[in-house]
Structures are given as structure tokens and as C-alpha cells.
Design a protein around this motif. Sequence first.
Motif, PDB file in Angstrom:
ATOM      1  N   ASP A 138       0.825  -1.211   0.000  1.00 13.23           N
ATOM      2  CA  ASP A 138       0.000   0.000   0.000  1.00 13.23           C
ATOM      3  C   ASP A 138       0.858   1.259   0.000  1.00 13.23           C
ATOM      4  N   LEU A 139       1.985   1.196   0.707  1.00 10.76           N
ATOM      5  CA  LEU A 139       2.911   2.327   0.796  1.00 10.76           C
ATOM      6  C   LEU A 139       4.324   1.834   0.552  1.00 10.76           C
ATOM      7  N   GLY A 140       5.148   2.700  -0.015  1.00 10.90           N
ATOM      8  CA  GLY A 140       6.559   2.395  -0.179  1.00 10.90           C
ATOM      9  C   GLY A 140       7.372   3.554   0.362  1.00 10.90           C
ATOM     10  N   ILE A 141       8.356   3.279   1.213  1.00 11.23           N
ATOM     11  CA  ILE A 141       9.199   4.350   1.742  1.00 11.23           C
ATOM     12  C   ILE A 141      10.638   4.087   1.318  1.00 11.23           C
ATOM     13  N   GLY A 142      11.137   5.016   0.500  1.00 14.08           N
ATOM     14  CA  GLY A 142      12.480   4.868  -0.044  1.00 14.08           C
ATOM     15  C   GLY A 142      12.903   6.161  -0.710  1.00 14.08           C
ATOM     16  N   LEU A 143      13.936   6.083  -1.534  1.00 12.76           N
ATOM     17  CA  LEU A 143      14.406   7.263  -2.250  1.00 12.76           C
ATOM     18  C   LEU A 143      13.433   7.617  -3.364  1.00 12.76           C
ATOM     19  N   ALA A 144      13.281   8.919  -3.613  1.00  5.07           N
ATOM     20  CA  ALA A 144      12.369   9.368  -4.663  1.00  5.07           C
ATOM     21  C   ALA A 144      12.807   8.786  -6.006  1.00  5.07           C
ATOM     22  N   PRO A 145      11.936   8.066  -6.702  1.00  7.22           N
ATOM     23  CA  PRO A 145      12.314   7.446  -7.980  1.00  7.22           C
ATOM     24  C   PRO A 145      12.405   8.473  -9.096  1.00  7.22           C
ATOM     25  N   GLU A 146      13.191   8.164 -10.115  1.00  5.00           N
ATOM     26  CA  GLU A 146      13.296   9.063 -11.259  1.00  5.00           C
ATOM     27  C   GLU A 146      11.963   9.169 -11.992  1.00  5.00           C
ATOM     28  N   ASN A 147      11.309   8.038 -12.209  1.00  5.45           N
ATOM     29  CA  ASN A 147      10.019   8.009 -12.897  1.00  5.45           C
ATOM     30  C   ASN A 147       8.912   7.849 -11.868  1.00  5.45           C
ATOM     31  N   GLN A 148       8.206   8.940 -11.569  1.00  5.54           N
ATOM     32  CA  GLN A 148       7.149   8.910 -10.572  1.00  5.54           C
ATOM     33  C   GLN A 148       5.766   8.863 -11.212  1.00  5.54           C
ATOM     34  N   SER A 149       5.704   8.485 -12.471  1.00  7.18           N
ATOM     35  CA  SER A 149       4.426   8.390 -13.173  1.00  7.18           C
ATOM     36  C   SER A 149       3.501   7.406 -12.458  1.00  7.18           C
ATOM     37  N   GLY A 150       2.302   7.846 -12.172  1.00  4.89           N
ATOM     38  CA  GLY A 150       1.326   6.994 -11.512  1.00  4.89           C
ATOM     39  C   GLY A 150       1.486   6.897 -10.016  1.00  4.89           C
ATOM     40  N   LEU A 151       2.404   7.718  -9.442  1.00  2.68           N
ATOM     41  CA  LEU A 151       2.654   7.671  -8.007  1.00  2.68           C
ATOM     42  C   LEU A 151       2.485   9.048  -7.377  1.00  2.68           C
ATOM     43  N   ASP A 152       2.043   9.070  -6.145  1.00  2.00           N
ATOM     44  CA  ASP A 152       2.056  10.277  -5.318  1.00  2.00           C
ATOM     45  C   ASP A 152       3.118  10.086  -4.245  1.00  2.00           C
ATOM     46  N   SER A 153       3.898  11.137  -3.979  1.00  2.00           N
ATOM     47  CA  SER A 153       4.978  11.030  -2.995  1.00  2.00           C
ATOM     48  C   SER A 153       4.851  12.112  -1.928  1.00  2.00           C
ATOM     49  N   ARG A 154       5.166  11.742  -0.705  1.00  2.00           N
ATOM     50  CA  ARG A 154       5.204  12.675   0.417  1.00  2.00           C
ATOM     51  C   ARG A 154       6.627  12.689   0.976  1.00  2.00           C
ATOM     52  N   VAL A 155       7.230  13.857   1.009  1.00  2.00           N
ATOM     53  CA  VAL A 155       8.624  13.982   1.452  1.00  2.00           C
ATOM     54  C   VAL A 155       8.733  13.676   2.938  1.00  2.00           C
ATOM     55  N   ILE A 156       9.705  12.849   3.289  1.00  2.00           N
ATOM     56  CA  ILE A 156       9.968  12.508   4.687  1.00  2.00           C
ATOM     57  C   ILE A 156      11.204  13.247   5.192  1.00  2.00           C
ATOM     58  N   PHE A 157      12.302  13.169   4.453  1.00  2.00           N
ATOM     59  CA  PHE A 157      13.501  13.920   4.822  1.00  2.00           C
ATOM     60  C   PHE A 157      14.473  13.929   3.643  1.00  2.00           C
ATOM     61  N   ARG A 158      15.473  14.789   3.741  1.00  2.00           N
ATOM     62  CA  ARG A 158      16.575  14.854   2.778  1.00  2.00           C
ATOM     63  C   ARG A 158      17.879  14.658   3.549  1.00  2.00           C
ATOM     64  N   ASP A 159      18.781  13.841   3.024  1.00  2.00           N
ATOM     65  CA  ASP A 159      20.062  13.639   3.697  1.00  2.00           C
ATOM     66  C   ASP A 159      21.223  13.933   2.754  1.00  2.00           C
ATOM     67  N   GLU A 160      22.418  13.982   3.323  1.00  2.00           N
ATOM     68  CA  GLU A 160      23.635  14.276   2.569  1.00  2.00           C
ATOM     69  C   GLU A 160      24.542  13.057   2.581  1.00  2.00           C
ATOM     70  N   LEU A 161      25.092  12.725   1.434  1.00  2.00           N
ATOM     71  CA  LEU A 161      26.044  11.621   1.353  1.00  2.00           C
ATOM     72  C   LEU A 161      27.439  12.131   1.696  1.00  2.00           C
ATOM     73  N   MET A 162      28.170  11.357   2.517  1.00  2.00           N
ATOM     74  CA  MET A 162      29.471  11.799   2.992  1.00  2.00           C
ATOM     75  C   MET A 162      30.465  10.645   2.941  1.00  2.00           C
ATOM     76  N   PHE A 163      31.753  10.975   2.911  1.00  2.00           N
ATOM     77  CA  PHE A 163      32.785   9.960   2.992  1.00  2.00           C
ATOM     78  C   PHE A 163      32.787   9.341   4.394  1.00  2.00           C
ATOM     79  N   VAL A 164      32.927   8.021   4.435  1.00  2.00           N
ATOM     80  CA  VAL A 164      33.007   7.297   5.700  1.00  2.00           C
ATOM     81  C   VAL A 164      34.308   6.491   5.682  1.00  2.00           C
ATOM     82  N   PHE A 165      35.086   6.573   6.784  1.00  2.00           N
ATOM     83  CA  PHE A 165      36.376   5.885   6.809  1.00  2.00           C
ATOM     84  C   PHE A 165      36.759   5.557   8.252  1.00  2.00           C
ATOM     85  N   ALA A 166      37.774   4.723   8.388  1.00  2.00           N
ATOM     86  CA  ALA A 166      38.240   4.321   9.712  1.00  2.00           C
ATOM     87  C   ALA A 166      38.990   5.471  10.385  1.00  2.00           C
ATOM     88  N   PRO A 167      39.001   5.546  11.714  1.00  2.00           N
ATOM     89  CA  PRO A 167      39.725   6.620  12.427  1.00  2.00           C
ATOM     90  C   PRO A 167      41.209   6.667  12.094  1.00  2.00           C
TER      91      PRO A 167
END
Length: 304
Positions: A138-167
Amino acid sequence: MLRIFCAVAENGSLVTAAAKLHLTPSALSHALKDLEAQLACRLFDRTGKKLLLNQAGEQFLSDIRPPLAALDDAAESLKRLGKWGQTRMRVGAAASICQYILPTVIRELKKSHDRLELQIESGDTPELVGLLRAGKVDLGIGLAPENQSGLDSRVIFRDELMFVFAPSHPWANAKTISREELSQQPLILYQRASVTARIVSDYFKQLGVAPSTIMEIGNIEAIKELVKLNLGVSVLAPWSADRELTRGTLKLRPLGSKAPTRLWVVMALAGRRLSLAEEMFCKLCRQQATGMRLDRRDLAGLKS
């Protein structure tokens, strides 16, 4: 009439079947005669008081059992729906959402909808869109798809991608990362078919950087463990490494002044009206996101 036929076929006796159906043997006999007349085919061989299926009857019974069982299942579903206001909600969600967001959301949702029948299925965005369009969730929660034809979307949040590494990684000293260093660094990234992988790939193309080595893993937890061992660096959002950041087992730094971001949404079929439970689900997801580390502003002391 079909259920009468099944009852007689299973019991081999009008009297026994009539008792189970709370009808008279005469009523069952007339019903069977009408059925055989409609089909223009005999279904039973009469042997005394016994009624035994002939070949045609066996074939007919085999053919009608599946649709009758489906009707029973449909009726049972409606009964559950109407009993004590019980409703069903089927949710498809990204694996990271299942791990970091849904446990708290489900706990809070159950407080106001304690009889809610909740079904969760995990998958990446393309899979979620497919499940939605096939009517399997009934619902899908994930990243906004490129092709949203036939879908309604409600924004939940926006995040930033960052480098992750060992100390212990050289990047932990916060010096500027050159393109040459970046191109030589082994990368451990999420699987190529994902939306995140496409975003990361587009970012490196814009920089004119072609990483020398890319290891693809379909599990974020596995990616973090490999990064902890200093086998490479990854690109993740801060909230997916919150525990490791708190413990100091992983470090993060921005990709640059214009780092890639992702938009997370709750999707439903276009024009479909959400139930009260589904509206509450969306609200709780947004509330949960407000307390997460989403971008560089949520991390102190980081330099690009």
C-alpha cells in the motif's frame, strides 16, 4: 449449489452432507440434479445410498476447489477488516529504513492503532515501485524514484552523502583530498543497481574522477565493517552510521562544498486516499527523521 456438490462429493452421502449443511437430503438431491442438468453431464454414480464421483465429477471437483478457496479467503479478509475496526497496512521499505526508522515508528503507530495488521517487505526503490504498481504493497518508503508516473509522494527527509572511513585512515587529519588521492582510493559502495549508487557515480563523473577500485556490497552493515578494517572508504549518510560515530569507530567528512543529497519519500499509487493509519505512519516517519543526523550541520568539527 457448488458447495452442495463439494459437500456431497467429500462425504459420499446425501444424509451426511445435509446434516453438515443444515439442509434436507431432498434439497441436496434437487440441487445436484439441477447442477447436472446445467452441465449436461452426470457427476455421480449412485450405488445404493452412496454417491461416488465419476470421472467427470472428479475433474469438476478439481477445477472448482481453487476458486471456492479464493472466495473463502476473500470473505475471511473482509470479516477481519470489519471486526473491531481492524485494518491492514502493507509497507515496502528500504532495508536501512527498516533498521533505523521503522522500529520506533511501528511502536508508536501501534499505540493508536493497536489492532492494525501490519506487513513489511524490504527492497530497494525500483523494487518498491514495482510492488506498488502491482498492488502488492500500500505504501513504499524509499528514495524518490526518477520516474514517478502513476505515483504520489510525500517527502519525509533529505540527507547528505558523505565519505566514511576508519579513524586510522589518512583522511581523518582533515586535509584537503585531491582528485588524485580520490581516484586511487578503494571504494566500498552500495550495489550498482541502487539509486544511491547512481547518485554517487554521477557525482564522481562531475568531478572528472574515475575510482580505481570499487567493491559493491548489498548490505550497509557489511560495508561499515569493511570500512572499520580500513579496507577502503565508503559513501553513506550520517544517520546510517550514527552508532559508529558515537562510539568513534568510524569517521565522516563532507564530499565537498556541493555534496550529493538524497530525497526520501513515502510513495502510494496516484489518486489513492490514505487511511488514518497510513496518514499517521507518514507523520511518524517525519517525526523520527527530525532527530536523526542527516547532513554536515548535524556533525560538529567537520571540514570539507
